[in-house]
Design a protein around this motif. Structure first.
Motif, mmCIF file in Angstrom:
data_model
loop_
_atom_site.group_PDB
_atom_site.id
_atom_site.type_symbol
_atom_site.label_atom_id
_atom_site.label_comp_id
_atom_site.label_asym_id
_atom_site.label_seq_id
_atom_site.Cartn_x
_atom_site.Cartn_y
_atom_site.Cartn_z
ATOM 1 N N ALA A 1 0.836 -1.208 0.000
ATOM 2 C CA ALA A 1 0.000 0.000 0.000
ATOM 3 C C ALA A 1 0.871 1.258 0.000
ATOM 4 O O ALA A 1 0.563 2.233 -0.703
ATOM 5 N N GLU A 2 1.959 1.256 0.761
ATOM 6 C CA GLU A 2 2.871 2.405 0.768
ATOM 7 C C GLU A 2 3.514 2.600 -0.603
ATOM 8 O O GLU A 2 3.675 3.727 -1.062
ATOM 9 N N THR A 3 3.860 1.506 -1.257
ATOM 10 C CA THR A 3 4.427 1.599 -2.601
ATOM 11 C C THR A 3 3.420 2.190 -3.573
ATOM 12 O O THR A 3 3.765 3.038 -4.403
ATOM 13 N N ILE A 4 2.183 1.782 -3.479
ATOM 14 C CA ILE A 4 1.132 2.319 -4.356
ATOM 15 C C ILE A 4 0.945 3.807 -4.101
ATOM 16 O O ILE A 4 0.816 4.599 -5.038
ATOM 17 N N LEU A 5 0.935 4.216 -2.825
ATOM 18 C CA LEU A 5 0.775 5.636 -2.509
ATOM 19 C C LEU A 5 1.908 6.479 -3.065
ATOM 20 O O LEU A 5 1.704 7.629 -3.461
ATOM 21 N N VAL A 6 3.109 5.917 -3.115
ATOM 22 C CA VAL A 6 4.264 6.678 -3.587
ATOM 23 C C VAL A 6 4.364 6.665 -5.106
ATOM 24 O O VAL A 6 4.538 7.711 -5.731
ATOM 25 N N GLU B 1 2.216 5.003 -7.560
ATOM 26 C CA GLU B 1 1.047 4.831 -8.428
ATOM 27 C C GLU B 1 -0.103 5.724 -7.977
ATOM 28 O O GLU B 1 -1.248 5.284 -7.870
ATOM 29 N N GLN B 2 0.203 6.984 -7.718
ATOM 30 C CA GLN B 2 -0.785 7.928 -7.205
ATOM 31 C C GLN B 2 -1.965 8.103 -8.161
ATOM 32 O O GLN B 2 -3.083 8.325 -7.725
ATOM 33 N N ASP B 3 -1.738 7.971 -9.464
ATOM 34 C CA ASP B 3 -2.812 8.165 -10.438
ATOM 35 C C ASP B 3 -3.907 7.119 -10.321
ATOM 36 O O ASP B 3 -5.046 7.354 -10.698
ATOM 37 N N ARG B 4 -3.617 5.971 -9.766
ATOM 38 C CA ARG B 4 -4.642 4.934 -9.584
ATOM 39 C C ARG B 4 -5.607 5.263 -8.449
ATOM 40 O O ARG B 4 -6.656 4.649 -8.326
ATOM 41 N N LEU B 5 -5.237 6.218 -7.609
ATOM 42 C CA LEU B 5 -6.039 6.535 -6.435
ATOM 43 C C LEU B 5 -7.005 7.691 -6.652
ATOM 44 O O LEU B 5 -7.806 7.995 -5.772
ATOM 45 N N GLU B 6 -6.927 8.336 -7.805
ATOM 46 C CA GLU B 6 -7.782 9.491 -8.052
ATOM 47 C C GLU B 6 -9.241 9.066 -8.192
ATOM 48 O O GLU B 6 -9.556 8.044 -8.790
ATOM 49 N N LEU B 7 -10.105 9.893 -7.637
ATOM 50 C CA LEU B 7 -11.540 9.652 -7.734
ATOM 51 C C LEU B 7 -12.056 10.092 -9.096
ATOM 52 O O LEU B 7 -11.523 11.028 -9.693
#
Length: 184
Positions: A145-150, A152-158
């Motif tokens: 999850a920390e790797t994704i936050l750092v 792959e931020q574009d995957r988290l956009e609403l």
């Protein structure tokens, strides 16, 4: 504190009853001899500055309390999830043991090794549950999850971005006008 009446004459502080608000700012109430609004306090900007400082401190404390409360709620939810995994593992472990023994005995007695085949996927499920309840699965998930936050931020956009006050207010108005039309 210097108190003056409307004619700019000094008045004794006993003439007005003083009251403190819960945050420590003084309010002046006129005595029984005066009318509301007749007295005013000098040095109001200093009081205003203290009130603003107090408000900022109050907002900071409120935010810190909210963060602590949310963190405690998250910790409790994680503890409940781990406890659930451990409890589920007890039941699934019992099922897995009985199924493995039964399938092994059946495969040996009938001399059909195909009866032993269901033990393999059941074993993977058992290993996953064991890792979830007592292993390092949570640590590996947190790391991912920390790797994704750092990275792959574009995957988290609403979709349509973060909600704004205007978008929420627009939706609320549309809903209230729709409900008023349905009532008619």
């Amino acid at each position: 504190m210097l108190i003056k009446d409307s004619a700019s004459r000094e008045v004794k502080p006993e003439a007005a009853r003083r009251r403190r608000s819960p945050d420590g700012v003084r309010f002046l109430r006129p005595s029984h001899r005066s009318f509301l609004g007749r007295f005013h306090a000098c040095g109001g900007t200093r009081k205003h500055g203290r009130a603003v400082t107090h408000l900022a401190r109050y907002q900071t404390l409120t935010m810190e309390r909210q963060i602590l409360m949310q963190n405690q709620m998250r910790e409790r939810q994680m503890a409940m999830q781990i406890a659930w995994s451990r409890e589920f593992l007890k039941y699934y472990g019992t099922f897995f043991t009985l199924a493995t023994l039964g399938l092994t005995v059946g495969a040996v007695k009938r001399r059909k090794p195909a009866l032993f085949a269901p033990v393999i996927p059941l074993g993977f499920i058992f290993a996953y549950q064991m890792d979830s309840a007592y292993g390092t699965l949570i640590h590996r998930i947190r790391g991912e999850a920390e790797t994704i936050l750092v990275s792959e931020q574009d995957r988290l956009e609403l979709p349509h971005g973060t909600p704004t006050f205007e978008s929420i207010e627009k939706a609320r108005r549309a809903k209230s006008s729709l409900s008023s039309l349905l009532e008619k």
